[in-house]
Design a protein around this motif. Structure first.
Motif, PDB file in Angstrom:
ATOM      1  N   ASN A  95      15.225  -7.430   3.775  1.00  0.00           N
ATOM      2  CA  ASN A  95      14.994  -6.011   3.648  1.00  0.00           C
ATOM      3  C   ASN A  95      13.694  -5.455   3.234  1.00  0.00           C
ATOM      4  OD1 ASN A  95      17.896  -5.613   4.433  1.00  0.00           O
ATOM      5  ND2 ASN A  95      18.637  -6.105   2.203  1.00  0.00           N
ATOM      6  N   PHE A  96      13.351  -4.591   3.786  1.00  0.00           N
ATOM      7  CA  PHE A  96      12.030  -3.864   3.434  1.00  0.00           C
ATOM      8  C   PHE A  96      12.080  -2.248   3.202  1.00  0.00           C
ATOM      9  CE2 PHE A  96      10.487  -7.676   5.408  1.00  0.00           C
ATOM     10  CZ  PHE A  96       9.758  -8.242   4.227  1.00  0.00           C
ATOM     11  N   PRO A  97      12.888  -1.944   2.202  1.00  0.00           N
ATOM     12  CA  PRO A  97      13.067  -0.326   2.197  1.00  0.00           C
ATOM     13  C   PRO A  97      11.779   0.213   1.941  1.00  0.00           C
ATOM     14  CG  PRO A  97      13.910  -1.324   0.387  1.00  0.00           C
ATOM     15  CD  PRO A  97      13.499  -2.583   1.218  1.00  0.00           C
ATOM     16  N   GLY A  98      11.705   1.631   2.684  1.00  0.00           N
ATOM     17  CA  GLY A  98      10.470   2.419   2.447  1.00  0.00           C
ATOM     18  C   GLY A  98       9.092   1.392   3.050  1.00  0.00           C
ATOM     19  N   ALA A  99       9.378   0.686   3.968  1.00  0.00           N
ATOM     20  CA  ALA A  99       8.241  -0.396   4.315  1.00  0.00           C
ATOM     21  C   ALA A  99       6.802   0.539   4.781  1.00  0.00           C
ATOM     22  CB  ALA A  99       8.577  -1.217   5.364  1.00  0.00           C
ATOM     23  N   LEU A 100       7.290   1.854   5.570  1.00  0.00           N
ATOM     24  CA  LEU A 100       6.313   2.396   5.905  1.00  0.00           C
ATOM     25  C   LEU A 100       6.600   4.001   5.357  1.00  0.00           C
ATOM     26  CD1 LEU A 100       4.864   2.870   9.707  1.00  0.00           C
ATOM     27  CD2 LEU A 100       5.751   4.948   8.556  1.00  0.00           C
ATOM     28  N   ASP A 101       5.445   4.507   5.043  1.00  0.00           N
ATOM     29  CA  ASP A 101       5.733   5.972   4.604  1.00  0.00           C
ATOM     30  C   ASP A 101       4.356   6.651   5.052  1.00  0.00           C
ATOM     31  OD1 ASP A 101       5.405   8.201   2.593  1.00  0.00           O
ATOM     32  OD2 ASP A 101       6.923   7.144   1.328  1.00  0.00           O
ATOM     33  N   LEU A 102       4.645   7.896   5.449  1.00  0.00           N
ATOM     34  CA  LEU A 102       3.672   8.667   6.390  1.00  0.00           C
ATOM     35  C   LEU A 102       3.826  10.301   6.205  1.00  0.00           C
ATOM     36  CD1 LEU A 102       1.889   8.290   9.751  1.00  0.00           C
ATOM     37  CD2 LEU A 102       3.056  10.448   9.348  1.00  0.00           C
ATOM     38  N   THR A 103       2.930  11.074   5.568  1.00  0.00           N
ATOM     39  CA  THR A 103       3.020  12.434   5.725  1.00  0.00           C
ATOM     40  C   THR A 103       1.972  13.002   6.271  1.00  0.00           C
ATOM     41  OG1 THR A 103       3.911  12.134   3.352  1.00  0.00           O
ATOM     42  CG2 THR A 103       3.128  14.420   3.946  1.00  0.00           C
ATOM     43  N   THR A 104       2.255  13.826   7.206  1.00  0.00           N
ATOM     44  CA  THR A 104       1.525  14.613   8.103  1.00  0.00           C
ATOM     45  C   THR A 104       0.591  15.660   7.341  1.00  0.00           C
ATOM     46  OG1 THR A 104       2.824  16.208   9.371  1.00  0.00           O
ATOM     47  CG2 THR A 104       2.818  13.918  10.182  1.00  0.00           C
ATOM     48  N   LYS A 105      -0.484  16.130   7.960  1.00  0.00           N
ATOM     49  CA  LYS A 105      -1.279  17.375   7.588  1.00  0.00           C
ATOM     50  C   LYS A 105      -0.250  18.553   8.353  1.00  0.00           C
ATOM     51  CE  LYS A 105      -5.629  15.639   6.846  1.00  0.00           C
ATOM     52  NZ  LYS A 105      -7.183  15.806   7.169  1.00  0.00           N
ATOM     53  N   ALA A 106      -0.428  19.939   7.744  1.00  0.00           N
ATOM     54  CA  ALA A 106       0.309  21.018   8.384  1.00  0.00           C
ATOM     55  C   ALA A 106      -0.156  21.100   9.865  1.00  0.00           C
ATOM     56  CB  ALA A 106      -0.092  22.155   7.367  1.00  0.00           C
ATOM     57  N   PHE A 107       0.821  21.528  10.411  1.00  0.00           N
ATOM     58  CA  PHE A 107       0.516  21.767  12.008  1.00  0.00           C
ATOM     59  C   PHE A 107       1.326  23.068  12.449  1.00  0.00           C
ATOM     60  CE2 PHE A 107       3.977  18.642  11.662  1.00  0.00           C
ATOM     61  CZ  PHE A 107       4.885  19.170  12.387  1.00  0.00           C
ATOM     62  N   PRO A 108       0.768  23.704  13.358  1.00  0.00           N
ATOM     63  CA  PRO A 108       1.673  24.954  13.658  1.00  0.00           C
ATOM     64  C   PRO A 108       2.630  24.982  14.587  1.00  0.00           C
ATOM     65  CG  PRO A 108      -0.329  24.946  15.130  1.00  0.00           C
ATOM     66  CD  PRO A 108      -0.205  23.605  14.083  1.00  0.00           C
ATOM     67  N   ILE A 127      -1.654  15.731  15.810  1.00  0.00           N
ATOM     68  CA  ILE A 127      -1.162  15.940  14.456  1.00  0.00           C
ATOM     69  C   ILE A 127      -1.568  14.813  13.337  1.00  0.00           C
ATOM     70  CG2 ILE A 127       0.993  15.764  12.812  1.00  0.00           C
ATOM     71  CD1 ILE A 127       2.860  16.861  15.302  1.00  0.00           C
ATOM     72  N   GLN A 128      -2.444  15.248  12.604  1.00  0.00           N
ATOM     73  CA  GLN A 128      -3.064  14.390  11.645  1.00  0.00           C
ATOM     74  C   GLN A 128      -2.448  13.914  10.501  1.00  0.00           C
ATOM     75  OE1 GLN A 128      -6.644  16.769  10.537  1.00  0.00           O
ATOM     76  NE2 GLN A 128      -7.697  16.229  12.684  1.00  0.00           N
ATOM     77  N   THR A 129      -2.890  12.722   9.933  1.00  0.00           N
ATOM     78  CA  THR A 129      -2.223  12.205   8.797  1.00  0.00           C
ATOM     79  C   THR A 129      -2.575  12.494   7.454  1.00  0.00           C
ATOM     80  OG1 THR A 129      -1.749  10.059  10.070  1.00  0.00           O
ATOM     81  CG2 THR A 129      -1.659   9.807   7.909  1.00  0.00           C
ATOM     82  N   GLN A 130      -1.858  12.903   6.561  1.00  0.00           N
ATOM     83  CA  GLN A 130      -2.580  13.188   5.225  1.00  0.00           C
ATOM     84  C   GLN A 130      -2.375  12.134   4.368  1.00  0.00           C
ATOM     85  OE1 GLN A 130      -3.153  16.557   4.078  1.00  0.00           O
ATOM     86  NE2 GLN A 130      -3.994  15.512   2.378  1.00  0.00           N
ATOM     87  N   THR A 131      -1.168  11.366   4.230  1.00  0.00           N
ATOM     88  CA  THR A 131      -1.216  10.077   3.622  1.00  0.00           C
ATOM     89  C   THR A 131      -0.383   9.045   4.620  1.00  0.00           C
ATOM     90  OG1 THR A 131       1.075  10.794   2.496  1.00  0.00           O
ATOM     91  CG2 THR A 131      -0.967  11.279   1.150  1.00  0.00           C
ATOM     92  N   TYR A 132      -0.597   7.709   4.124  1.00  0.00           N
ATOM     93  CA  TYR A 132      -0.130   6.575   4.828  1.00  0.00           C
ATOM     94  C   TYR A 132      -0.120   5.354   4.206  1.00  0.00           C
ATOM     95  CZ  TYR A 132       0.788   3.154   8.522  1.00  0.00           C
ATOM     96  OH  TYR A 132       0.916   2.101   9.256  1.00  0.00           O
ATOM     97  N   SER A 133       1.020   4.620   4.269  1.00  0.00           N
ATOM     98  CA  SER A 133       0.975   3.414   3.564  1.00  0.00           C
ATOM     99  C   SER A 133       1.937   2.542   4.341  1.00  0.00           C
ATOM    100  CB  SER A 133       1.361   3.359   2.132  1.00  0.00           C
ATOM    101  OG  SER A 133       2.846   3.605   1.942  1.00  0.00           O
ATOM    102  N   PHE A 134       1.612   1.301   4.511  1.00  0.00           N
ATOM    103  CA  PHE A 134       2.592   0.271   5.192  1.00  0.00           C
ATOM    104  C   PHE A 134       2.593  -1.017   4.253  1.00  0.00           C
ATOM    105  CE2 PHE A 134       3.894  -0.833   9.833  1.00  0.00           C
ATOM    106  CZ  PHE A 134       4.885  -1.996   9.139  1.00  0.00           C
ATOM    107  N   SER A 135       3.792  -1.370   3.760  1.00  0.00           N
ATOM    108  CA  SER A 135       3.950  -2.435   2.853  1.00  0.00           C
ATOM    109  C   SER A 135       3.294  -3.703   3.519  1.00  0.00           C
ATOM    110  CB  SER A 135       5.500  -2.810   2.658  1.00  0.00           C
ATOM    111  OG  SER A 135       5.611  -3.958   2.142  1.00  0.00           O
TER     112      SER A 135
END
Length: 366
Positions: A95-108, A127-135
C-alpha cells in the motif's frame, strides 16, 4: 444653525451611498452556497504506463478520467483541484496511501460549465500545477516491477479529487478507482493438445483478464494450425466475460472423425481505450462420436446437458447424476419451454444461460 443642518444632510447622503455600495458590490461570504459542482468518470483501463500517472512531467495521450463541472452562476467562477492518488498493489498487498499529491492553480469555469480530463493537467495542458509530489518509494517500486514485466503492476489506483471554488467555504469531493489486471498470459488446459473428445467438449483455460474470445475451427490434413485457426467462418467464435470454461454449444456441430484447433484471446483494455490481444497457443483435438467413458451417456448430447445441470445445481446432487449415467438413462425428445418445443441444442443453450445466472438466482432439483 445652517451649518449644522448641512452636516446632517451630508451624513444622511453618505449613509445612503454606503447602503447602495453594499447592495451593488456584494462580497461572497464564507458559507454561502457555491456555484460549482462536478461529476467524475473514468475509462475502463486494464493497463497503464507511469507516464499516464506522472502528470506534470510526462506528456500522455491516454485518457484516464473526465471531470465535468457545472456552473449555476451567471458569471465565470474560479476553481482549483486537489488530487490525491492511493496505490494498493496486488503483489503482496503493498500500500502507498497518498502516493501522488497534486494541486492545480486557479482556472476559470464559465457559466454553464466545462469539461476537463487528465490530459489538461499535463505539459501543454491549460491547467497549471501549483504543487506536486510523487512518493519516491512508490515510484521506485512501480518502476522496478514495470522494468521486470513490461507492465505497470496490477492493483488499485484510487484517485480522490477535491474541487475548491474561490470565495466559497465548502468543497466538492469525488473519486475514481482504476483496477489494473494486466493480463499477461493465456493457458489452454482442456482438451489437452492432441486429445480425442466427444462431440460436446468442455473447453477449460486460464486467463486473468475480464474478457476473452474463444475460437474453434476445423483443420484439414494439409493445413497448419495457424492457417486453420484463421479459416472463416469458424466453427465457433464466442465472447466470454469472467469465465474460464465453456461447454461447446451454439456453433456448427463438431463431426465424428475430424480434427479441430482452438485458441483463446484475452482482450486487455489500455488507458487509451483500445484493446491489446494476448493470445494463447493454438490447441488441437480430434472428435469421436462413439467415445465412451465411465458412463454410457458419455459422448452424447445427453451427457452435455447433464454436465450443465450438475454444474448449476452443485455437488449436493452428484450421486443422483452418477446413477443417471451408470443406469443408462437418456432424455426423451419431449422438451418444451412455456409450451414451446425445444431442441436439445436449444435446451443446452438455455442451461448455459442459467448457469451464468446461477449466482443471482435460486435453483432447485426435483
Amino acid at each position: 444653525m445652517e451649518f449644522e443642518f448641512m452636516k446632517s444632510i451630508r451624513r444622511e447622503i453618505l449613509a445612503s451611498l454606503t447602503g447602495f455600495a453594499l447592495i451593488l458590490f456584494p462580497v461572497k461570504a464564507s458559507g454561502q452556497p457555491c456555484s460549482l459542482s462536478m461529476q467524475v468518470s473514468h475509462t475502463a483501463a486494464e493497463q497503464l504506463s507511469l507516464a499516464d500517472l506522472d502528470f506534470p512531467n510526462f506528456h500522455s495521450t491516454n485518457l484516464l478520467f473526465t471531470v465535468t463541472f457545472t456552473n449555476k452562476g451567471v458569471v465565470a467562477a474560479n476553481a482549483s483541484l486537489h488530487l490525491i492518488m492511493d496505490i494498493t498493489l496486488a503483489q503482496g498487498s503493498i500500500n502507498f496511501p497518498g502516493a501522488l499529491d497534486l494541486t492545480t492553480k486557479a482556472f476559470p469555469v464559465p457559466p454553464g460549465g466545462r469539461t476537463i480530463t487528465n490530459l489538461n493537467l499535463g505539459p501543454g495542458g491549460d491547467i497549471q500545477t501549483q504543487t506536486y509530489s510523487f512518493s519516491r518509494e512508490a515510484k521506485t517500486k512501480i518502476e522496478d516491477i514495470a522494468l521486470l514485466t513490461g507492465h505497470m503492476p496490477a492493483g488499485s489506483y484510487n484517485f480522490h479529487i477535491e474541487l475548491k471554488e474561490l470565495g466559497c467555504a465548502t468543497t466538492v469531493n469525488d473519486h475514481v478507482e482504476l483496477l489494473l489486471q494486466n493480463p499477461t498470459r493465456v493457458e489452454l488446459r482442456s482438451p489437452r493438445d492432441g486429445e480425442t473428445t466427444n462431440t460436446f467438449p468442455l473447453f477449460e483455460f486460464y486467463q486473468d483478464g475480464l474478457r476473452a474470445v474463444l475460437t474453434v475451427a476445423e483443420k484439414t490434413p494439409e493445413q497448419t494450425r495457424e492457417d486453420a485457426i484463421t479459416r472463416k467462418p469458424a466453427m465457433l467464435e464466442i465472447d466470454l466475460s469472467g469465465r474460464n470454461s465453456f461447454l461447446y454449444s451454439g456453433g456448427r456441430p463438431l463431426e465424428d472423425g475430424k480434427t479441430y484447433v482452438w485458441t483463446v484471446v484475452s482482450k486487455v483494455r489500455t488507458a487509451g481505450g483500445s484493446d491489446i490481444d494476448v493470445s494463447s497457443p493454438i490447441g488441437l483435438f480430434s472428435v469421436s462420436g462413439s467415445l465412451q467413458g465411465s458412463g454410457s451417456l458419455n459422448g452424447t448430447v445427453d451427457d452435455a446437458l447433464l454436465t450443465q445441470l450438475e454444474e448449476i445445481l452443485g455437488s449436493k446432487h452428484h450421486a443422483v447424476f452418477q446413477q443417471i449415467r451408470s443406469g443408462g438413462y437418456h432424455l426423451t425428445s419431449n422438451m418444451s419451454l412455456n409450451d414451446s418445443k425445444l431442441s436439445a441444442s436449444q435446451l443446452l443453450d438455455l442451461l448455459i444461460q442459467l448457469r451464468d445466472l446461477s449466482d443471482s438466482i435460486e435453483l432447485s432439483f426435483e
